[in-house]
Design an enzyme around this catalytic site. Sequence first.
Site, PDB file in Angstrom:
ATOM      1  N   HIS A 149       0.866  -1.174   0.000  1.00 41.39           N
ATOM      2  CA  HIS A 149       0.000   0.000   0.000  1.00 41.39           C
ATOM      3  C   HIS A 149       0.909   1.232   0.000  1.00 41.39           C
ATOM      4  CE1 HIS A 149      -2.796   2.967   1.793  1.00 41.39           C
ATOM      5  NE2 HIS A 149      -3.782   2.166   1.461  1.00 41.39           N
ATOM      6  N   ASP A 226       2.978  -4.685   8.033  1.00 40.95           N
ATOM      7  CA  ASP A 226       1.757  -3.926   7.809  1.00 40.95           C
ATOM      8  C   ASP A 226       0.603  -4.920   7.944  1.00 40.95           C
ATOM      9  OD1 ASP A 226      -0.505  -2.761   6.794  1.00 40.95           O
ATOM     10  OD2 ASP A 226       0.460  -1.884   5.038  1.00 40.95           O
ATOM     11  N   GLN A 229      -4.605  -5.221   6.820  1.00 43.09           N
ATOM     12  CA  GLN A 229      -5.595  -6.159   6.289  1.00 43.09           C
ATOM     13  C   GLN A 229      -5.579  -7.498   7.025  1.00 43.09           C
ATOM     14  OE1 GLN A 229      -7.938  -5.394   4.176  1.00 43.09           O
ATOM     15  NE2 GLN A 229      -7.148  -3.382   3.638  1.00 43.09           N
ATOM     16  N   LYS A 252     -10.602  -0.758  10.157  1.00 47.08           N
ATOM     17  CA  LYS A 252     -10.733  -1.920   9.279  1.00 47.08           C
ATOM     18  C   LYS A 252     -11.102  -3.173  10.065  1.00 47.08           C
ATOM     19  CE  LYS A 252      -7.314  -0.124   6.036  1.00 47.08           C
ATOM     20  NZ  LYS A 252      -8.039   0.271   4.810  1.00 47.08           N
ATOM     21  N   CYS A 390      -4.702   2.563  -3.770  1.00 47.89           N
ATOM     22  CA  CYS A 390      -3.470   3.031  -3.115  1.00 47.89           C
ATOM     23  C   CYS A 390      -2.345   2.017  -3.291  1.00 47.89           C
ATOM     24  CB  CYS A 390      -3.673   3.325  -1.638  1.00 47.89           C
ATOM     25  SG  CYS A 390      -4.727   4.717  -1.339  1.00 47.89           S
TER      26      CYS A 390
HETATM   27  C1  LIG Z   1      -2.423  -2.963   3.476  1.00 53.93           C
HETATM   28  C2  LIG Z   1      -2.753  -1.582   3.951  1.00 53.93           C
HETATM   29  N1  LIG Z   1      -1.805  -0.837   4.537  1.00 53.93           N
HETATM   30  C3  LIG Z   1      -2.056   0.399   4.994  1.00 53.93           C
HETATM   31  C4  LIG Z   1      -3.291   0.978   4.883  1.00 53.93           C
HETATM   32  C5  LIG Z   1      -3.501   2.368   5.397  1.00 53.93           C
HETATM   33  O1  LIG Z   1      -4.404   2.383   6.434  1.00 53.93           O
HETATM   34  P1  LIG Z   1      -4.971   3.747   7.030  1.00 53.93           P
HETATM   35  O2  LIG Z   1      -5.456   4.528   5.852  1.00 53.93           O
HETATM   36  O3  LIG Z   1      -6.044   3.323   7.940  1.00 53.93           O
HETATM   37  O4  LIG Z   1      -3.836   4.421   7.722  1.00 53.93           O
HETATM   38  C6  LIG Z   1      -4.311   0.250   4.271  1.00 53.93           C
HETATM   39  C7  LIG Z   1      -5.649   0.865   4.099  1.00 53.93           C
HETATM   40  O5  LIG Z   1      -6.228   0.870   3.028  1.00 53.93           O
HETATM   41  C8  LIG Z   1      -4.031  -1.058   3.803  1.00 53.93           C
HETATM   42  O6  LIG Z   1      -4.997  -1.783   3.219  1.00 53.93           O
END
Ligand SMILES: Cc1ncc(COP(=O)(O)O)c(C=O)c1O
Lengths: 431, 155
Positions: A149, A226, A229, A252, A390
């Site tokens: 991401h 990370d 998910q 999430k 993203c």
């Molecule tokens: C794999 C992953 N990393 C990071 C993020 C970023 O999360 P947040 O926007 O809640 O900071 C997301 C959110 O879409 C994600 O799916």
Amino acid sequence: MNKPPSITPSIEAERSAHPGELFDDRGNLDIDRLRADFPLLARKVHGKPLVYLDNAATTQKPLPVIETLDRYYRMHNANIHRGIHAVAEEATEAFETARKRVAAFINSPSERSVIFTSGTTESINLVARSWGGANLKPGDEVLISHMEHHSNIVPWQLICAQTGASLRVIPIDDHGQLVLDSLDDLLTERTRLLAITQMSNALGTINPVSSLIKRAHAAGAKVLIDAAQSVPHLGVDVQDLDCDFLAFSGHKVFGPTGIGVLYGREALLESMPPFLGGGEMIKQVRLDGSEFNDPPYRFEAGTPNIAGAIGLGAAIDYVQSLGPERIAQREAALLAWGTEALGSVPGLRLIGTAAQKAAVLSFVLDFAHPLDAGMILDRQGIAVRTGHHCAQPVMDRFKIPATVRASLAVYNTEREIDSLVQGLEKVRDLS
Amino acid sequence: MTITQHDAAEELVEAFALLGDWEERYRFIIDLGRRLEPLDESLKIEAHRVHGCQSTVYLVPRIQSGDPPIIDFQAQSDAAIVNGLIAILRRIYADRPAPEVLAFDAHGLLKRLGLDEHLSPTRRNGLHEMVKRIQSLARRAMESAADADARPSSC
Ligand SMILES: Cc1ncc(COP(=O)(O)O)c(C=O)c1O
């Protein structure tokens, strides 16, 4: 006897009221009853029953979370940690109880390893700026993957530019899986950190992080996971993984927006400089210099998202009452159903066909642009996401501008997936 | 210029009034888009790219200087609905004097067409950005016309 005016006991009361109601005689989840816990799922959109398939972006919130937020603001709102009055004491206790719940949820050896942030993005930026700023130098390398991401790419680009370190990338194959052979070349004594997702939001791929962490540690690198998910779909155990850092977002996993977590190994956190300066993060402030507080407070400058943290605590309770294994099982069945159902749609190509995957059905259509599909599905009450999610490097890798992404949560049903398939026939018809 | 901007707008409103549900509307919009003259590949360059859309949109200005300058443009997207929205914009804005382009209430018209939800900058379908781009073309054309007027005549 009057109930004590604390938030925690009333949450407990609600939690104990739940199990049993949500399970049938055989101990399986009763999805209709489960859905009744999520008021938004009963909504209509454009006059049609909402089919919410955008859970990788954010999940809907169950009543215990909504009611906890409501109760907090009605009864227990005060600033924490520095009050001597009763309400401040209640708010502080509830906030710190939430921290303990998070610690237990991810099996952190100590709640001092649990830092509340605004979300995954802030958690990763915190590590990049604080740990990266103090530890990276020219010649060092940070290793990420091609399926990250943007929030696990850009903070590393920024800190590499600042420190002179360089960024290297583990490639992915046509199924959206890591090319593990490349690690022999990519993971070296120059690698200071491996920052990698446990589950891809764009592809659904589940990465073999346990073995990656072992290999990275053997090479002398630290590892950040990370888990934005993976926490909602798989659950995580930081001791079992043996990761150094782990980041996730509350929203999430059925919690509020604006709250997230950074887990850090305690000894590492102790060695790290502050990220933001301000109140809460100091022991003493003098005009000629300040003494910083211990973790986790050193990294929580300013008034935190108190309600958010308490709401996240309620969300975690909810997840635990369902049981992470039951959630994973139910979602695996849904994913199998969805993979087969979408496989029967002529002209549809799934993007992300890893052997290990969860909860994400990303696809392109040879008869419609993802944007057209998303707009036509929306008119039918079906909420999906279209675009690059993203994860532009993933789109570039597959040479596509965008995908349609249906992402699942435990409350989704086979019928909803069938509605998506029917909805796609309407897309074909109009295109 | 065949019909006035006002008449073109009224024609659209009448056409949309005959359409029933969203499906008929989308079918109509997509059909309008299909009849759009395709953009030459050589014109699909970054300078013509309109950002703020999930699809790839190119808008090529064609301005006839004069008093007032006449605004024309050609545009294309890889998404069918966006092409339909482009076709609607062309009916309103293409081949019109710059002051008319600037004075036109696009929001009001799209509202009457039941399309105003698409004008929101957060919808990422490019409509908002395209309207902004066309208006700024008109504004710049007017400014350079004014500059030319202000220049001392070369006698
Ligand atoms: C794999 C992953 N990393 C990071 C993020 C970023 O999360 P947040 O926007 O809640 O900071 C997301 C959110 O879409 C994600 O799916």
